[in-house]
Design a protein around this motif. Structure first.
Motif, PDB file in Angstrom:
ATOM      1  N   GLU A  93      -2.712 -36.055   6.166  1.00 43.12           N
ATOM      2  CA  GLU A  93      -3.673 -35.784   5.101  1.00 43.12           C
ATOM      3  C   GLU A  93      -3.051 -35.776   3.719  1.00 43.12           C
ATOM      4  OE1 GLU A  93      -6.935 -35.592   5.582  1.00 43.12           O
ATOM      5  OE2 GLU A  93      -6.551 -35.945   7.710  1.00 43.12           O
ATOM      6  N   ARG A  94      -1.786 -35.395   3.645  1.00 39.45           N
ATOM      7  CA  ARG A  94      -1.248 -35.117   2.319  1.00 39.45           C
ATOM      8  C   ARG A  94      -0.013 -35.909   1.923  1.00 39.45           C
ATOM      9  NH1 ARG A  94      -3.152 -30.170   0.127  1.00 39.45           N
ATOM     10  NH2 ARG A  94      -2.075 -30.843  -1.733  1.00 39.45           N
ATOM     11  N   THR A  95       0.396 -36.872   2.720  1.00 42.38           N
ATOM     12  CA  THR A  95       1.540 -37.659   2.275  1.00 42.38           C
ATOM     13  C   THR A  95       1.174 -39.139   2.174  1.00 42.38           C
ATOM     14  OG1 THR A  95       2.427 -38.213   4.448  1.00 42.38           O
ATOM     15  CG2 THR A  95       3.131 -36.117   3.505  1.00 42.38           C
ATOM     16  N   SER A  96       1.937 -39.794   1.363  1.00 39.81           N
ATOM     17  CA  SER A  96       1.752 -41.213   1.143  1.00 39.81           C
ATOM     18  C   SER A  96       1.921 -41.991   2.444  1.00 39.81           C
ATOM     19  CB  SER A  96       2.810 -41.645   0.131  1.00 39.81           C
ATOM     20  OG  SER A  96       2.568 -42.921  -0.292  1.00 39.81           O
ATOM     21  N   ARG A 136      -1.210 -41.625   4.584  1.00 38.93           N
ATOM     22  CA  ARG A 136      -2.321 -42.418   4.053  1.00 38.93           C
ATOM     23  C   ARG A 136      -2.072 -43.913   4.269  1.00 38.93           C
ATOM     24  NH1 ARG A 136      -7.036 -39.786   3.521  1.00 38.93           N
ATOM     25  NH2 ARG A 136      -6.103 -38.288   4.898  1.00 38.93           N
ATOM     26  N   THR A 137      -0.805 -44.304   4.239  1.00 38.71           N
ATOM     27  CA  THR A 137      -0.494 -45.709   4.510  1.00 38.71           C
ATOM     28  C   THR A 137      -0.836 -46.050   5.953  1.00 38.71           C
ATOM     29  OG1 THR A 137       1.290 -45.581   2.897  1.00 38.71           O
ATOM     30  CG2 THR A 137       1.306 -47.473   4.360  1.00 38.71           C
ATOM     31  N   LEU A 182      -3.244 -44.850   7.672  1.00 34.40           N
ATOM     32  CA  LEU A 182      -4.689 -45.081   7.702  1.00 34.40           C
ATOM     33  C   LEU A 182      -5.057 -46.418   7.065  1.00 34.40           C
ATOM     34  CD1 LEU A 182      -5.750 -41.477   6.757  1.00 34.40           C
ATOM     35  CD2 LEU A 182      -6.415 -42.643   8.847  1.00 34.40           C
ATOM     36  N   ALA A 183      -4.399 -46.716   5.958  1.00 32.78           N
ATOM     37  CA  ALA A 183      -4.724 -47.956   5.250  1.00 32.78           C
ATOM     38  C   ALA A 183      -4.366 -49.181   6.104  1.00 32.78           C
ATOM     39  CB  ALA A 183      -3.980 -48.011   3.917  1.00 32.78           C
ATOM     40  N   LEU A 207       1.691 -51.719  -0.268  1.00 33.11           N
ATOM     41  CA  LEU A 207       2.089 -50.608   0.593  1.00 33.11           C
ATOM     42  C   LEU A 207       3.159 -51.065   1.565  1.00 33.11           C
ATOM     43  CD1 LEU A 207      -1.445 -49.169   1.373  1.00 33.11           C
ATOM     44  CD2 LEU A 207       0.117 -48.589  -0.476  1.00 33.11           C
ATOM     45  N   GLY A 244      -7.689 -46.987  11.251  1.00 30.97           N
ATOM     46  CA  GLY A 244      -8.198 -46.797   9.903  1.00 30.97           C
ATOM     47  C   GLY A 244      -8.966 -45.517   9.666  1.00 30.97           C
ATOM     48  N   VAL A 269      -9.174 -51.612   1.185  1.00 30.01           N
ATOM     49  CA  VAL A 269      -9.450 -51.138   2.536  1.00 30.01           C
ATOM     50  C   VAL A 269     -10.814 -50.446   2.541  1.00 30.01           C
ATOM     51  CG1 VAL A 269      -8.585 -49.765   4.447  1.00 30.01           C
ATOM     52  CG2 VAL A 269      -6.981 -50.794   2.841  1.00 30.01           C
ATOM     53  N   LEU A 276     -12.631 -49.107   4.718  1.00 24.51           N
ATOM     54  CA  LEU A 276     -12.795 -47.896   5.529  1.00 24.51           C
ATOM     55  C   LEU A 276     -12.356 -46.633   4.795  1.00 24.51           C
ATOM     56  CD1 LEU A 276     -11.514 -48.701   9.142  1.00 24.51           C
ATOM     57  CD2 LEU A 276     -13.772 -47.906   8.492  1.00 24.51           C
ATOM     58  N   MET A 278      -3.508 -45.502  -3.883  1.00 29.96           N
ATOM     59  CA  MET A 278      -2.551 -45.741  -2.796  1.00 29.96           C
ATOM     60  C   MET A 278      -1.224 -46.288  -3.304  1.00 29.96           C
ATOM     61  SD  MET A 278      -3.317 -44.821   0.229  1.00 29.96           S
ATOM     62  CE  MET A 278      -1.948 -45.662   0.971  1.00 29.96           C
ATOM     63  N   GLU A 312       0.259 -42.079  -5.555  1.00 27.34           N
ATOM     64  CA  GLU A 312      -0.557 -40.883  -5.543  1.00 27.34           C
ATOM     65  C   GLU A 312       0.077 -39.794  -6.394  1.00 27.34           C
ATOM     66  OE1 GLU A 312       1.059 -42.108  -2.924  1.00 27.34           O
ATOM     67  OE2 GLU A 312      -0.377 -42.783  -1.411  1.00 27.34           O
ATOM     68  N   ILE A 358       0.422 -34.991  -1.533  1.00 28.58           N
ATOM     69  CA  ILE A 358      -0.589 -35.631  -2.371  1.00 28.58           C
ATOM     70  C   ILE A 358      -1.524 -34.568  -2.947  1.00 28.58           C
ATOM     71  CG2 ILE A 358      -2.531 -37.231  -2.423  1.00 28.58           C
ATOM     72  CD1 ILE A 358      -1.224 -38.715  -0.111  1.00 28.58           C
TER      73      ILE A 358
END
Ligand SMILES: Nc1ncnc2c1ncn2[C@@H]1O[C@H](COP(=O)(O)OP(=O)(O)OP(=O)(O)O)[C@@H](O)[C@H]1O
Ligand SMILES: [Mg+2]
Lengths: 331, 506
Positions: free
Chosen positions: A187-190, A193-194, A196-197, A210, A267, B91, B93, B102, B105, B113
């Motif tokens: 939830e809170r780090t780059s 999130r990558t 998920l992306a 990324l 995702g 993206v 989604l 992205m 951040e 983040i």
């Protein structure tokens, strides 16, 4: 347009995913158990339930990360079997050596998966199928296909039996720590999130600049490490390294992840919902045990499996119903 | 002045097919530099080599006079090059915020983040483009135009020395383009160079300083924009004589001279959760009806409702046959077609060939004695490849390897080949070059003369004014007026949209 400021419980629980159903089902199951069975809410039942399911929670969360990138890791069950043997062999040196040793062994197999998938571009299904067979064979080779007893004089046995800070068994505390850490990572780090992306669109993520490869290496290594930890729990739970265990665990883990509303294509999904999914699947067994205990009906382990399968189906159906309703609301 | 970026002698081929040969490009600091060229000329390939998406086969790239070694988009970003790719590279989604921040951040003291700051920053950047949306929602739940603005916002927020925009205005309306231009001017004034790829020559004269023309994988010339004429540019792009082009008259199309028949489809007082608040219009045989309006006025939503894609809560859609029309399947069975604006999500099947992408929907019709009539299929595909000037190495080439404009043409071919009774076209010529645009419009005209009815949505006023026989003006989900061709001018359309806009604000 939605009011951006109002707090939306459903959206909070979903975390943008389709995970509302799993929470509903989990709460319903717990209420059902509490009302129907006297000892369901007892400290003993809760603690032994969590103690036993810790290994499934850990591999499910690792699997969740892999699936979030759009991949899959079929090797986790074999990894746990393999590392449970390693943990048993290392148990005379104490928990300080056995636990990190087994986790590192799992991590190493995870890294092997990462090399196959990232560097050699082998599809994850095939790559992890290979390591699944390899780790399984490895476990049988080093153990001679025998269970390997852990050293009863070492402090390794404390893991499942002694309470941390006089509160809960160490297994549960470690699992909670791992879950929370990974929740923060996602939830809170780059990096999270990558992950998920990448699952949402690999090419797009690359073009956004990324580090796609790093994220993929991370998830496979992580899943391997989680398998390693599960192996430690397995050895401590059974008092022995179990080279024959772990069959089908990867499917249970995938089921937990999917029940938690994570998209199989990646995702979208959360750590919390995955844990809820794993707990839910464990609870079905727990409740069936209680039901057997009442002596009214008696279900064989095979029937329990059938019931669990049916239950899985119902929850997934509920999930998709709620998801399409939610869609109608927000769009 | 030394060049900021200098590309010389760039060569690139894909599986033996040459995409670029000896292409050169020089960008000065703080200039707005345009690249123009026909679909498939190599514009996108050239910038993808600059940004490390593709590796060049030959040539030299320099930044500030020093060799620039960039092998991934990330390295390009770190070297100060931010890019909006033609095929929106976001993206869908994930949330709007994630798509903007992205990789960059904002962090809290603990290195985690800071979502609150991230949302705030995203809102602030989007506000510069006049976009006010819930940034925590999935990007994919917004229109293509908003997504395009989000991509632009991301690129602009990266603090780059060069911002590349590959057809960034293709789905924006005039007002948004104006906003974009003011952002581009701001960038230029603060010393940032902008590389601007577009098929709209008018835009060049508004904001570009220099222009490089590409043809067949080569850069043929670079000019100062102020010293060029539109005709001259087109003739260099196509490699044909200016006089020849003038004779052909690239914008000779105009509506309103047809002879419309009976009403085929009637929408009456449509209301929906998607934002329609009383939309009425009808479509007749042999007629092109345009839907005019600003972004968010409900044009796409009206089309989706008519096609049965979104449920209507009030009002009704009447088909002349009297049959029910509530689902896309029913619409298709009734002979309707819908070319959506989002070709990536709804349209192309990337790994399939050009041939399959064209004929997929019509295979049952191509059957003869139980088997697909391959001969007829090939004939048909060859016809459309030729008619729409689709640039491909052959009909078996996977569609994903085609340039953006050529993919669009394949999609259009798919619907035209089905010979529908009513065809809804949402931005049919997006990303298509000036030459091909004319061809496409005349092919549509020809089918309309043969009986086709078209519902046309376009954010290009010119295309509406010249293409439509009638224009229904929408405003906040309501149909507010109707204009009749011949006689509609761009000014008249803008007036109609603006007039009602003011009234509703008051
Ligand atoms: N990945 C690929 N594989 C094979 N061929 C490709 C690939 N990418 C581009 N091409 C080919 O290279 C040529 C140039 O394509 P490019 O996308 O650069 O054109 P463009 O000038 O951007 O056109 P448009 O205006 O339609 O966007 C085309 O003929 C295209 O088919
Ligand atoms: Mg292009």
């Amino acid at each position: 347009m939605l009011d951006t400021n109002s707090f939306d419980l459903r959206r909070f629980l979903q975390g943008g995913g389709h995970s509302f159903g799993v929470w509903v089902a989990l709460v319903a199951m717990i209420l059902f158990g509490l009302l129907r069975y006297e000892n369901f809410g007892s400290a003993y039942n809760i603690s032994s339930f969590l103690n036993y399911n810790a290994m499934f929670i850990v591999i499910s969360v690792g699997m969740c990360f892999v699936i979030l990138t759009g991949g899959i890791d079929l090797s986790v069950g074999s990894v746990a079997a393999f590392t449970s043997v390693i943990a048993a062999y290392l148990s005379p040196f104490g928990i300080e050596v056995a636990l990190p040793g087994a986790v590192l062994a799992g991590l190493a197999i995870g890294c092997l998966n990462a090399i196959f998938v990232v560097a050699m571009r082998i599809p994850p299904f095939i790559a992890t199928l290979a390591t699944m067979l390899g780790a399984k064979g490895g476990a049988l080779v080093i153990s001679g296909a025998q269970t390997i007893s852990i050293d009863w004089t070492s402090n390794f046995t404390k893991l499942g039996m002694e309470n941390a800070f006089g509160l809960l068994p160490w297994t549960i505390v470690i699992t909670a720590f791992v879950v929370i850490a990974l929740w923060v990572v996602l939830e809170r780090t780059s990096l999270g999130r990558t992950v998920l992306a990448v699952g949402g669109g690999e090419d797009a993520s690359t073009m956004m600049g990324l580090n796609v490869n790093r994220a993929k290496v991370f998830v496979y290594a992580l899943s391997g490490g989680c398998g390693g930890l599960a192996g430690v729990f397995l050895a401590s739970g059974f008092g022995a390294g179990q080279p024959l265990e772990g069959v089908g665990w990867e499917l249970s883990a995938i089921a937990s992840v999917v029940v938690g509303g994570t998209l199989l294509t990646g995702g979208m999904g959360t750590v919390g919902a995955t844990v809820a999914g794993a707990l839910l699947l464990g609870l079905v067994f727990n409740i069936l045990n209680f039901e057997n205990g009442r002596g009214v009906i008696s279900l064989s382990a095979y029937w329990q499996m059938v019931i669990r399968g049916g239950f899985l189906f119902v929850v997934i159906l509920l999930q998709s119903q709620l998801a399409s309703r939610a869609k109608g609301v927000t769009q | 002045m030394t060049d900021f970026i200098q590309m010389t002698g760039i060569g690139k081929s894909f599986a033996g097919i040459i995409a670029l040969k000896d292409a050169s490009l020089a960008i000065r600091p703080g200039e707005v530099h345009a690249i123009i060229g026909q679909n498939g000329a190599g514009k996108s390939t050239l910038i993808k080599i600059l940004t490390g998406v593709y590796r060049r086969d030959a040539g030299d790239v320099r930044k500030d006079g020093k060799p620039l070694a960039v092998s991934t988009p990330r390295e390009a970003q770190d070297a100060g090059i931010a890019t909006i790719y033609q095929e929106l590279s976001l993206v869908p989604l994930r949330s709007v915020t994630e798509n903007v921040v992205m990789g960059y951040e904002p962090r809290t003291r603990f290195g985690l983040i800071d979502w609150k700051a991230a949302h705030a920053r995203t809102r602030e950047i989007l506000a510069r483009f006049g976009v006010d949306v819930d940034v925590t929602r999935q990007l994919g739940s917004y229109s293509t135009a908003i997504q395009q603005l989000v991509a632009i916002a991301r690129a602009v927020s990266l603090d780059a020395k060069l911002v590349i925009m590959d057809e960034a205005t293709s789905s924006l309306d005039d007002q948004e383009i104006e906003t974009l231009f003011s952002v581009v001017r701001n960038l230029r004034d603060s010393g940032v160079a902008v590389l601007y790829i577009s098929h709209f020559l008018d835009e060049l004269y508004q904001i570009c300083d220099r222009v490089t023309i590409m043809r067949d994988g080569q850069t043929v010339a670079t000019h100062v924009v102020a010293e060029t004429t539109k005709l001259g540019l087109v003739s260099e792009m196509l490699g044909r004589d200016a006089s020849e082009i003038q004779a052909a008259g690239l914008t000779a199309l105009s509506g309103g001279h047809g002879n419309p028949g009976e009403v085929l489809l009637e929408a009456e007082g449509l209301r929906s959760k998607t934002g329609l608040r009383g939309t009425s219009f009808n479509i007749r045989k042999r007629e092109i009806v345009g839907l005019g309006g600003l972004l968010g006025s409900g044009r796409t939503e009206a089309a989706r409702a008519v096609f049965g894609l979104d449920a209507v809560s009030e009002g009704r859609v009447r088909h002349h046959s009297g049959a029910a029309l509530d689902t896309p399947a029913q619409a298709i069975a009734l002979g309707m077609g819908f070319l959506t604006e989002d070709r990536k999500a709804d349209g192309i099947i990337p790994h399939m060939s050009v041939r399959e992408n064209i004929t997929l929907a019509m295979l049952p019709r191509l059957k003869r004695m139980g088997a697909v009539d391959r001969e007829r299929e090939r004939e048909l595909v060859a016809h459309y490849i030729d008619a729409l000037q689709i640039k491909t190495s052959g009909m078996e080439q996977p569609i994903r390897e085609l340039s953006g404009g050529n993919q669009q043409k394949v999609l259009l071919a798919r619907w035209l080949a089905l010979e529908p009774e009513i065809l809804i076209l949402d931005e049919p010529t997006r990303g298509v070059d000036v030459g091909a645009k004319f061809e496409i419009q005349s092919i549509i005209r020809k089918q309309v003369a043969d009986g086709l009815a078209v519902l046309l949505i376009s954010s290009e006023f010119e295309e509406l004014v010249e293409g439509a026989d009638r224009i229904v003006v929408l405003q906040e989900g309501r149909s507010v007026s109707e204009l009749q061709n011949p006689g509609i001018t761009e000014g008249a359309l803008i007036n109609a949209i603006a007039h009602h806009h003011e009234r509703s604000v008051a």
